[in-house]
Scaffold this motif. Structure first.
Motif, short mmCIF file in Angstrom:
data_model
loop_
_atom_site.label_atom_id
_atom_site.label_comp_id
_atom_site.label_asym_id
_atom_site.label_seq_id
_atom_site.Cartn_x
_atom_site.Cartn_y
_atom_site.Cartn_z
N ARG A 104 0.84 -1.18 -0.07
CA ARG A 104 0.06 0.13 -0.06
C ARG A 104 1.05 1.14 -0.05
O ARG A 104 1.05 2.02 1.06
CB ARG A 104 -0.64 -0.05 1.36
N ALA A 105 1.39 1.53 -1.26
CA ALA A 105 2.52 2.52 -1.21
C ALA A 105 2.44 2.91 -2.83
O ALA A 105 2.15 1.89 -3.49
CB ALA A 105 3.83 2.31 -0.90
N THR A 156 2.86 6.33 1.70
CA THR A 156 2.58 4.94 2.28
C THR A 156 1.15 5.09 3.03
O THR A 156 0.81 6.13 3.67
CB THR A 156 3.58 4.76 3.57
N LEU A 157 0.42 4.30 2.63
CA LEU A 157 -1.00 4.12 2.84
C LEU A 157 -0.96 3.16 4.21
O LEU A 157 -1.24 1.85 4.15
CB LEU A 157 -2.09 3.81 1.98
N ILE A 202 -2.79 -8.50 -2.93
CA ILE A 202 -2.73 -7.69 -4.37
C ILE A 202 -3.66 -6.32 -3.94
O ILE A 202 -4.82 -6.59 -3.69
CB ILE A 202 -3.46 -8.46 -5.25
N HIS A 203 -3.06 -5.22 -4.28
CA HIS A 203 -3.73 -3.99 -3.83
C HIS A 203 -4.38 -3.44 -5.14
O HIS A 203 -5.70 -3.59 -5.36
CB HIS A 203 -2.73 -3.18 -3.10
N PHE A 235 -2.89 -3.86 5.74
CA PHE A 235 -1.40 -3.18 5.66
C PHE A 235 -0.28 -4.18 6.08
O PHE A 235 -0.29 -4.63 7.34
CB PHE A 235 -1.32 -1.90 6.30
N ASP A 236 0.58 -4.17 5.23
CA ASP A 236 2.09 -4.83 5.71
C ASP A 236 3.06 -3.93 5.61
O ASP A 236 3.28 -3.08 4.94
CB ASP A 236 2.29 -5.94 4.63
N GLU A 237 3.76 -3.85 6.81
CA GLU A 237 5.12 -3.05 7.04
C GLU A 237 6.09 -3.28 5.86
O GLU A 237 6.50 -2.49 5.35
CB GLU A 237 5.66 -3.17 8.21
#
Length: 359
Positions: free
Chosen positions: A243-244, A259-260, A278-279, A265-267
């Motif tokens: 998510r970026a 960064t969202l 899959i975003h 959300f994964d760091e």
């Protein structure tokens, strides 16, 4: 010093030198202010990293379902041209189906697969550019430019300045500058293709190869989808598995790293590709906004249809604007900003087109 920069610093130095009462404390303050000014100056042109934890607005949209003849097989692209909605179907010998933009009544099909001047070989569903009444799509290593005249399609062919056997993720910033993905083994994310045919690799990846073990594995983990602003001054690149995204100008400078930190959300991108979410599935842009079709799910969650996708809206400064939660699955979409409508289609529905009215 923060507000006025070096001028304030020299005023302080001058006063300190004139005054007979300056002491070690004052000199320490001078050194500190000098350090602060130097830091501000050195950071002045650095890219800005932004982290967002929510969208300012969130709405749920209900689809208007329009029944059409069962003529869509694997719709992979949707474009608005003139008074028409054009749908690209990857699984048909006649690639494009044309619908009335308002009523969505089916009009005709065009674009045969073949070797003729107006035929298509292996067209891509992604848009290279959509401006001034033309849509350009990639067909192997050439551009096929589609426009309408008197309600009928006109197909032209245009060469790309540097002739390669293939291009991945090609976009056009202007008539003489194209950008595509770097190769699988390249150390940079993008290849800039200039009008004179010269090529430049630009933009570093967010991290090295240590976690992934090889350049290939790292590059695959940072798969991305890019879209250009119609004016050509910048483009946005969204990571598929994180998510970026980044806003990058025509010189290849990163204007924003965004960064969202919004669930899910994964760091970091998981090394195991089966654990990756899959975003972004598809992306479109207008002069003012960027629109992404997001799944935000793992492959297993997608298979189980755990939730419906969303359309997420961002400004060209990288700021989240709105999130539209959809009430059904779609796999391709396009935006009509003037009418505030989203058109969508789903690969498993051959007889339906959806319209979502934005709020």
């Amino acid at each position: 010093a923060f507000l006025y920069g070096p001028n304030l610093y020299w005023v302080i130095v001058r006063k300190a030198l004139i005054s007979r009462r300056y002491n070690t404390v004052i000199m320490k303050r001078i050194v500190y202010l000098l350090f602060l000014v130097m830091c501000i100056s050195s950071c002045k042109n650095q890219k800005v990293d932004d982290v967002y934890t929510a969208f300012p607005e969130s709405h749920t949209l209900t689809a208007e379902i329009h029944q059409i003849p069962p003529i869509m097989l694997n719709p992979r692209g949707m474009y608005l041209l003139d008074s028409s909605l054009v749908v690209f179907n990857d699984g048909l010998d006649t690639c494009f189906q044309v619908f009335d933009r308002n009523s969505l009544e089916y009009r005709y099909s065009f674009g045969l697969k073949g070797n003729g001047p107006e035929d298509f070989n292996m067209p891509s569903g992604d848009v290279v550019y959509n401006r001034q009444g033309e849509v350009a799509i990639l067909d192997v290593n050439m551009l096929k430019v589609i426009s309408f005249k008197d309600g009928h399609p006109v197909v032209g062919t245009r060469k790309i300045p540097a002739q390669n056997s293939y291009y991945n993720g090609l976009i056009s910033l202007n008539d003489s500058l194209f950008v595509c993905n770097g190769d699988f083994e390249d150390t940079k994310e993008f290849m800039f293709i200039h009008g004179d045919g010269t090529l430049e690799l630009k933009v570093d990846y967010p991290e090295g190869i240590d976690r992934f073990g090889s350049i290939l594995q790292r590059n695959q983990a940072y798969e991305h989808m890019a879209v250009a602003r119609p004016s050509g001054d910048r483009f946005a690149s969204f990571y598929t598995f994180q998510r970026a995204f980044r806003i990058i100008n025509e010189e290849g400078d990163i204007l924003k790293n965004v960064t969202l930190a919004i669930e899910p959300f994964d760091e970091q991108i998981p090394v195991d590709d089966e654990q990756r979410r899959i975003h972004v599935l598809s992306v479109r842009a207008t002069q003012d906004y960027i629109y992404t079709l997001n799944l935000d799910m793992t492959p297993e969650e997608i298979y189980q249809q755990k939730s419906f996708p969303s359309i997420q809206v961002y400004s060209w400064d990288g700021e989240p604007v709105k999130k539209y939660n959809l009430d059904r699955f779609i796999s391709s979409f396009t935006i009509d900003e003037s009418s505030q409508m989203i058109y969508g289609a789903f690969a498993e529905k051959e007889d339906e087109i959806y319209v979502f009215r934005m709020k």
